[in-house]
Scaffold this motif. Structure first.
Motif, short mmCIF file in Angstrom:
data_model
loop_
_atom_site.label_atom_id
_atom_site.label_comp_id
_atom_site.label_asym_id
_atom_site.label_seq_id
_atom_site.Cartn_x
_atom_site.Cartn_y
_atom_site.Cartn_z
N GLN A 191 -72.89 -37.24 39.87
CA GLN A 191 -71.47 -37.15 39.52
C GLN A 191 -71.21 -37.76 38.15
N ILE A 192 -71.80 -38.91 37.89
CA ILE A 192 -71.63 -39.57 36.59
C ILE A 192 -72.15 -38.67 35.47
N ARG A 193 -73.32 -38.10 35.69
CA ARG A 193 -73.91 -37.21 34.69
C ARG A 193 -72.99 -36.02 34.42
N GLY A 194 -72.35 -35.50 35.48
CA GLY A 194 -71.42 -34.40 35.31
C GLY A 194 -70.20 -34.81 34.51
N VAL A 195 -69.61 -35.95 34.84
CA VAL A 195 -68.45 -36.43 34.10
C VAL A 195 -68.79 -36.56 32.62
N GLN A 196 -69.94 -37.22 32.33
CA GLN A 196 -70.27 -37.52 30.94
C GLN A 196 -70.81 -36.31 30.18
N SER A 197 -71.05 -35.19 30.88
CA SER A 197 -71.40 -33.96 30.15
C SER A 197 -70.24 -33.50 29.28
N ASN A 198 -69.06 -34.04 29.51
CA ASN A 198 -67.88 -33.71 28.71
C ASN A 198 -67.67 -34.67 27.54
N ARG A 199 -68.69 -35.49 27.26
CA ARG A 199 -68.64 -36.45 26.17
C ARG A 199 -67.49 -37.44 26.33
N ILE A 200 -67.34 -37.91 27.54
CA ILE A 200 -66.47 -39.03 27.83
C ILE A 200 -67.27 -40.04 28.64
N VAL A 201 -66.71 -41.23 28.84
CA VAL A 201 -67.38 -42.30 29.56
C VAL A 201 -67.03 -42.22 31.04
N SER A 202 -68.04 -42.40 31.88
CA SER A 202 -67.82 -42.64 33.30
C SER A 202 -68.29 -44.05 33.62
N THR A 203 -67.61 -44.69 34.55
CA THR A 203 -68.10 -45.95 35.09
C THR A 203 -69.02 -45.67 36.27
N ARG A 336 -70.56 -54.96 20.94
CA ARG A 336 -71.69 -54.04 20.74
C ARG A 336 -71.94 -53.22 22.00
N ARG A 337 -71.85 -53.84 23.15
CA ARG A 337 -72.10 -53.13 24.40
C ARG A 337 -71.01 -52.09 24.69
N ILE A 338 -69.77 -52.43 24.40
CA ILE A 338 -68.70 -51.44 24.57
C ILE A 338 -68.96 -50.24 23.66
N LEU A 339 -69.28 -50.52 22.41
CA LEU A 339 -69.52 -49.43 21.46
C LEU A 339 -70.78 -48.64 21.82
N THR A 340 -71.79 -49.31 22.36
CA THR A 340 -73.00 -48.59 22.79
C THR A 340 -72.65 -47.58 23.87
N GLY A 341 -71.82 -47.99 24.83
CA GLY A 341 -71.39 -47.05 25.86
C GLY A 341 -70.59 -45.89 25.29
N VAL A 342 -69.72 -46.19 24.34
CA VAL A 342 -68.89 -45.16 23.72
C VAL A 342 -69.75 -44.18 22.91
N ILE A 343 -70.74 -44.70 22.21
CA ILE A 343 -71.59 -43.85 21.36
C ILE A 343 -72.59 -43.07 22.20
N SER A 344 -73.23 -43.73 23.17
CA SER A 344 -74.31 -43.07 23.92
C SER A 344 -73.81 -41.89 24.74
N THR A 345 -72.56 -41.90 25.16
CA THR A 345 -72.01 -40.80 25.95
C THR A 345 -71.55 -39.63 25.08
N GLY A 346 -71.56 -39.80 23.77
CA GLY A 346 -71.11 -38.73 22.86
C GLY A 346 -69.66 -38.81 22.50
N LEU A 347 -68.92 -39.77 23.05
CA LEU A 347 -67.48 -39.87 22.79
C LEU A 347 -67.18 -40.16 21.32
N MET A 348 -67.97 -41.03 20.70
CA MET A 348 -67.70 -41.38 19.31
C MET A 348 -67.78 -40.17 18.41
N ASP A 349 -68.73 -39.28 18.68
CA ASP A 349 -68.93 -38.11 17.82
C ASP A 349 -68.06 -36.93 18.21
N ALA A 350 -67.43 -37.00 19.37
CA ALA A 350 -66.58 -35.89 19.83
C ALA A 350 -65.31 -36.48 20.43
N PRO A 351 -64.40 -36.98 19.61
CA PRO A 351 -63.18 -37.60 20.13
C PRO A 351 -62.39 -36.62 20.98
#
Length: 762
Positions: A191-203, A336-351
């Motif tokens: 489910q998490i992988r599916g959510v984050q396929s949209n370049r947003i963060v899932s918890t 750094r950890r917040i930004l790592t989560g934001v960047i690794s999911t693709g959110l930073m590059d696809a607002p």
């Protein structure tokens, strides 16, 4: 030692066969856009995050480690916020996005209609998704709700609920994914992988052992380390490995004496040290208790700060940094950890878009309906009462507002679904009253069954009068009693019995018509004193926005049921480890004091005095507990019937350093259908108990007469014991009995595996 990351590759069937048979379904379950990149690896994301941290001012760093709760927030100067769960202002000059957070795992929530007119697609309960035993169902559901979150301009979805079911009365069981760590972890990860396929963060949440709602703000959950590692933490570990969530949400409760949000064992030793997690830890809303202790223990962000007793990560955190009580290096690490989560999911590059985008609700409704159909469990079907014969002329539906809709669970996961709420009942007391209502989705079983049976007379009575219901049922080709029990976040059910005299209603209808079906709309197990007098029972869970259509398709045989129970159904509450919520007397005392005018009880804890919950079952949660105690449940974990039959054969075991088990599955009936063969391996825990553990499963779709060879590879941690002294997983050398069957305790095929000793990283 063997490094077990990443998890053994998926063993499960995909939607290829389904989609080939149904082009419309294929379109509805389409993969994320081809332009969506794979997640960025943690090392690259960390490097980019570190570069951004070096460019941020102290004020910018401090502002990113705490978030507003928009309904109560009053920032100065005012800022624009969507009425939702959370808002964390970004840093526009550096391209750091504002975090706009929405609940939850079943859809984009709008619990008490904070956003007037804003609807979303409602998935069925998490237990229904788990009951599909199909990780692809979890992925597609996550991808769908993630797409809607992005379209509504949210970029953090508070999804990924994976707390194991330890007690059948937990008010939040319906949100989660059952009692087994392998099943729950795999489904949550997908489910998490599916959510984050949209370049947003899932918890992923709630970390850890948030296993009951009564006293959740004050209780101390007690369990041994080995037992915790082999159960709840293993589920979370598998989910994190598989889904790579951008963030982990801490639980409300204490674990072994420390609040989960300031627990160094959980947040630093396990999550960051043993598992190497690179993203950020956020608190639950109202779940922070300190500044320096929490930050030093590993909490990175205070969420919904207005719900806490203080703005712990606001001015107090700044003072601690300036005074040197909290090292600047730790603040940098938090950001750094917040930004790592934001960047690794693709959110930073696809607002996310600045304004809401159109949503194909019709296609998304098919995803919700398919999930419901795959998760509905046929519990009993004497004399093949179902599917309904096409010659049926009169069908009577009784109770649970089945004329207008299907029940949904309550709390932060409550979705304001497309079509509205035909029935909505406000609560009058308790913490849940502030954000939950007893709500039905506008998916009428009456309308759906009429459409599926155009030649039959299908009528409805409300069931309030058992005599009138019995009279209506007399002489019908089928009487269908819709029975319900509502569950919600922030409160546990105090009894497993159906409310409002429904047992008497079922008894009366069954006495009047031997062809009676009970459809259970519940968030978990309920007691069934009438089970011997009812020929058919269907567990529909909270079936989501298209639940009525899903139930109708099962009843008439348009869909062959293939759901399996992800949770054990006891005969009585006293079969479970705890027959009622721990702390219930304290809760009742607090309610009495509040009624007498004690103002200290008007807090999230409802004035409940702290108490301890001892999880004496250890790692043997759910079906393992029942087996250990030699208690035969009403319906076991993994159980479910079909309109066809299956046979297993030709067992082959490949053992040695790793374990692989192969066997044939044959559809021996006259209908196409799906089966869920399950592999159990008998193994010893770190606390010395022995249990048959689910070690593998797959969903196999077969035409009549078709045979397919199935191979299951076993993740060694599932059959290992955790050695607390040496801090490692150990698969002891020796012989391991294994069984293949249809449910826990079913031994259709049996064998032995000879395994070499293996040591694994924690």
């Amino acid at each position: 030692m063997i490094n077990t990351r990443p998890l053994v590759a998926s063993l499960f069937a995909t939607t290829a066969l389904l989609c080939a048979a149904s082009p419309a379904l294929s379109q509805a379950l389409a993969a994320p856009p081809r332009s969506a990149p794979a997640q960025i690896d943690d090392r690259s994301a960390e490097a980019r995050a570190d570069a951004l941290v070096r460019r941020m001012t102290l004020e910018e760093k401090l502002a990113y480690v705490h978030g507003y709760f928009p309904p109560l927030a009053k920032p100065v100067p005012p800022i624009t916020m969507i009425p939702s769960a959370g808002h964390v202002p970004g840093v526009p000059r550096l391209g750091i996005p504002t975090l706009r957070e929405s609940d939850a795992s079943l859809g984009v929530a709008n619990q008490v209609e904070q956003r007037k007119g804003d609807v979303a697609t409602a998935l069925p309960a998490g237990l229904a998704t788990a009951a599909s035993f199909d990780p692809d169902i979890a992925y597609q559901g996550g991808a769908m709700i993630g797409a809607e979150a992005r379209a509504k301009t949210f970029n953090v979805l508070l999804a990924g609920g994976v707390n194991l079911t330890r007690d059948p009365w937990n008010g939040r069981n319906f949100e989660y994914l059952g009692e087994d760590p392998l099943l729950a972890g795999l489904m949550a990860g997908e489910q998490i992988r599916g959510v984050q396929s949209n370049r947003i963060v899932s918890t992923v949440k709630h970390f850890a052992l948030n296993a009951q709602e009564t006293g959740r703000h004050v209780l101390d959950a007690r369990i041994g380390e080995a037992a915790l590692r082999e159960s709840d933490l293993l589920a979370l570990q598998i989910a994190i490995e598989r889904g790579r969530p951008g963030s982990v949400m801490a639980a409300y409760n204490k674990v072994n004496g420390d609040w989960a949000s300031e627990n160094p064992f959980l947040l630093t030793q396990v999550l960051r040290g043993d598992w190497g997690y690179k993203g950020w830890v956020m608190s639950d809303w109202g779940g922070v208790h300190s500044t320096e202790k929490a930050a030093l223990a590993g909490l990175d962000q205070q969420s919904g700060q207005e719900l806490d007793t203080a703005m712990f990560f606001g001015k107090p955190l700044e003072d601690a940094v300036r005074a040197g009580r909290l090292p600047m290096a730790r603040l940098d690490d938090m950001v750094r950890r917040i930004l790592t989560g934001v960047i690794s999911t693709g959110l930073m590059d696809a607002p996310v878009p600045a304004a809401a985008q159109p949503i194909d609700y019709a296609a998304h409704a098919q995803v919700a309906q398919h999930a419901a159909e795959q998760g509905i469990v046929l519990l009993k079907n004497d004399a093949n009462l179902l599917p309904l014969a096409r010659t049926a002329k009169r069908v009577v539906l009784i109770g649970a507002h089945a004329d207008v809709g299907v029940l949904s669970g309550g709390g932060s996961s409550q979705v304001r679904s497309v079509g509205g709420a035909p029935v909505e009942i406000p609560l009058t007391r308790g913490e849940a009253a502030s954000f939950a209502r007893m709500t039905w989705h506008a998916s009428s079983p009456l309308r759906a069954i009429r459409a599926a049976m155009p030649g039959a007379e299908v009528t409805y009575v409300d069931g309030r009068d058992p005599r009138a219901a019995a009279a209506a049922a007399h002489g019908a080709d089928l009487a269908v009693v819709f029975a319900w029990q509502w569950q919600s976040e922030a409160q546990d059910v105090e009894t497993l019995a159906l409310p409002e005299n429904q047992d008497a209603l079922i008894e009366a209808v069954a006495a009047a018509n031997r062809r009676t079906l009970v459809v259970l709309e519940t968030g978990g197990p309920v007691l069934m004193p009438w089970i011997a007098r009812v020929p058919a029972v269907l567990q529909a869970w909270y079936s989501g926005q298209r639940g009525g259509e899903a139930i109708a398709n099962i009843l008439v045989g348009a869909v062959n049921p293939s759901g399996r129970l992800p949770i054990t159904f006891p005969v009585s509450a006293y079969q479970a480890p705890r027959p009622m919520p721990v702390g219930l007397p304290e809760l009742r005392d607090a309610e009495a004091r509040r009624a007498a005018g004690d103002k200290t009880t008007h807090q999230q804890s409802a004035g409940v005095r702290p108490f301890t919950v001892e999880y004496r079952e250890g790692s043997d949660a759910g079906y393992r507990w029942y087996a250990r105690q030699a208690r035969k449940p009403l319906f076991p974990f993994g159980y479910g019937l079909s309109y066809t039959t299956f046979r297993y054969g030709k067992l082959a075991v490949e053992d040695g350093p790793a374990l692989r088990v192969s066997f044939d599955v044959t559809n021996t009936g006259s209908r196409a259908g799906a089966d869920v063969p399950q592999l159990y391996v008998r193994a010893r825990s770190g606390e010395g108990t022995t249990a048959d553990r689910l070690a593998g499963f797959t969903k196999v779709r077969l035409a009549p007469g078709e045979t397919r060879r199935v191979t299951l590879a076993v993740d060694p941690r599932v059959i290992a014991r955790y050695d607390v002294v040496k801090r490692e997983w150990r698969v002891d050398p020796g012989s391991y009995p294994l069984m293949v069957g249809r449910f826990a305790g079913d031994h259709l095929l049996s064998g032995q595996a000879q395994l070499r000793g293996t040591r694994l990283d924690p």
